[in-house]
Design an enzyme around this catalytic site. Structure first.
Site, PDB file in Angstrom:
ATOM      1  N   ASP A 221      15.774   0.867   3.030  1.00 19.44           N
ATOM      2  CA  ASP A 221      15.787   2.302   2.705  1.00 19.44           C
ATOM      3  C   ASP A 221      16.834   2.598   1.622  1.00 19.44           C
ATOM      4  O   ASP A 221      16.560   3.313   0.655  1.00 19.44           O
ATOM      5  CB  ASP A 221      16.003   3.163   3.968  1.00 19.44           C
ATOM      6  N   ASP A 249       6.264  -1.723  -6.486  1.00 14.33           N
ATOM      7  CA  ASP A 249       5.555  -0.578  -7.073  1.00 14.33           C
ATOM      8  C   ASP A 249       6.572   0.444  -7.560  1.00 14.33           C
ATOM      9  O   ASP A 249       6.440   1.017  -8.647  1.00 14.33           O
ATOM     10  CB  ASP A 249       4.629   0.096  -6.041  1.00 14.33           C
TER      11      ASP A 249
HETATM   12 MN    MN Z   1       1.046  -3.776  -3.975  1.00 18.47          MN
END
Ligand code: MN
Ligand code: IPM
Length: 365
Positions: A221, A249
């Site tokens: 996190d 991503d």
């Molecule tokens: Mn992915």
């Protein structure tokens, strides 16, 4: 000597971008005097439609007899809209990773200076960022026991890691750090998860064999925050399958666009090279997808599978020069990009090929 490169274009824009990756490899062969053969296989939605199987045996046999694989993407909106379908395109990709023992997924986050303006992150935060992610690829919640009970009212996916799985990717990460800035950040959730505590213990043990490399740990996190807050702090990052999927991503924003991120999956056998983006059915068939992630994946193949550093560098340099000349695909264009400089997929491929051949760039759209 002829090298056999299996082509797996897959679904959606996978086919469009892989065509450009292949052209660039063909140009490399011409310029450097190599010879490639490109047998093609089916995977994903296309394979399900034709055979009922997302990774038919015939494809697997082809991959096993190849020296490297250039893969596009898999996926189809039909499956996203209906979670009850039992056979899904993504199963083909997961099975391929598992069957071929591709346990280490390298995702370099390299920002071309020319794209400083393409990201939604401020240029002064981004400048100089250069991170190499090692995402573990054949374990974790992806491959742990999964199932349903309670008449389908309960479902589970077990997050599981074995020592040997953490050990082998840890060695790869530490070795890579030695050729870079001598720093490894390991990402886990050891404050909550037992599998993460095993992960952290094994990373620490392996780290002792690399006393010259600095090792730090981050919880996932906090890492999600620090990655875009101070991307320059990181050098090599090693993490599990799920955390690595999500964080890379996010990290694509450091490189300007998902359309720029290449990856290499390596392990026991043949190497697999693929863009990190998906099949993007929203833009499929429009010819506007960015082929640079596939082209940069081809460069990783030249370097990692074939050991051809000069050839790999030539491809990266060609991409850089095309960007420096001002050419963009739509995903990496910004408000200052003149319309005529925004290229379609094929034209961007043309530019990189022309640059490799050291011909002046002439764009015909
Ligand atoms: Mn992915
Ligand atoms: C990736 C993709 C895959 C993954 C999907 C398509 C199964 O998101 O390669 O990052 O989750 O690993």
């Amino acid at each position: 000597m002829k090298k056999v490169i299996a082509l797996l274009p897959g679904d959606g824009i996978g086919r469009e971008v892989t065509a450009q990756g292949k052209r660039v490899l063909e140009e490399v062969a011409k310029v450097f005097g190599h010879s490639f053969e490109f047998p093609e296989g089916i995977i994903g939605h296309e394979a399900i439609e034709k055979t009922g199987n997302a990774l038919p045996d015939e494809t697997l046999t082809l991959l096993r007899s190849s020296e490297a694989i250039l893969f596009g993407a898999v996926g189809h909106p039909k499956y996203d809209n209906d979670p009850s379908l039992p056979v899904r395109p993504e199963q083909g990709l997961l099975k391929m990773r598992k069957e071929l023992g591709l346990y280490a997924n390298l995702r370099p986050i390299r920002l071309f200076d020319e794209l400083l303006g393409a990201s939604s992150i401020k240029p002064e935060i981004l400048r100089g960022a250069d991170i190499l992610f090692f995402r573990e690829l054949t374990g974790d919640v992806y491959f742990g026991e999964k199932g349903k009970k309670n008449e389908g009212k309960t479902a589970y996916d077990v997050m599981i890691y074995h020592e040997y799985e953490v050990e082998r990717i840890a060695h790869k990460a530490f070795q890579a750090a030695r050729a870079r800035k001598m720093k490894v950040t390991s990402v886990d959730k050891a404050n909550v998860l037992e599998s993460s505590r095993l992960w952290r213990r094994v990373i620490q043990e392996v780290g002792k064999q690399y006393p010259d490399v600095t090792l730090e740990h981050e919880f996932v996190d906090a890492m999600a925050m620090k990655l875009i807050q101070q991307p320059r702090r990181f050098d090599v990052v090693v993490t599990g399958n799920l955390f690595g999927d999500i964080l890379t991503d996010e990290a694509s924003q450091i490189a300007g666009s998902m359309g720029m991120l290449a990856s290499a999956s390596v392990g026991d056998t043949v190497g697999l090279y693929e863009p990190i983006h998906g099949s993007a059915h929203d833009i499929t068939g429009k010819g506007i997808a960015n082929p640079l992630a596939s082209i940069l994946s081809a460069a990783l193949m030249l370097e990692i599978s074939f050991g051809w550093k000069e050839e790999a560098e030539a491809v990266v340099k060609a991409v850089k020069q095309v960007l420096a000349s001002g050419y963009r695909t739509a995903d990496i264009a910004d408000s200052d990009t003149p319309k005529e400089m925004i290229l379609n997929t094929q034209a961007m491929g043309d530019c990189v090929v022309a640059q490799l051949a050291r011909k002046p760039i002439a764009v015909i759209q």
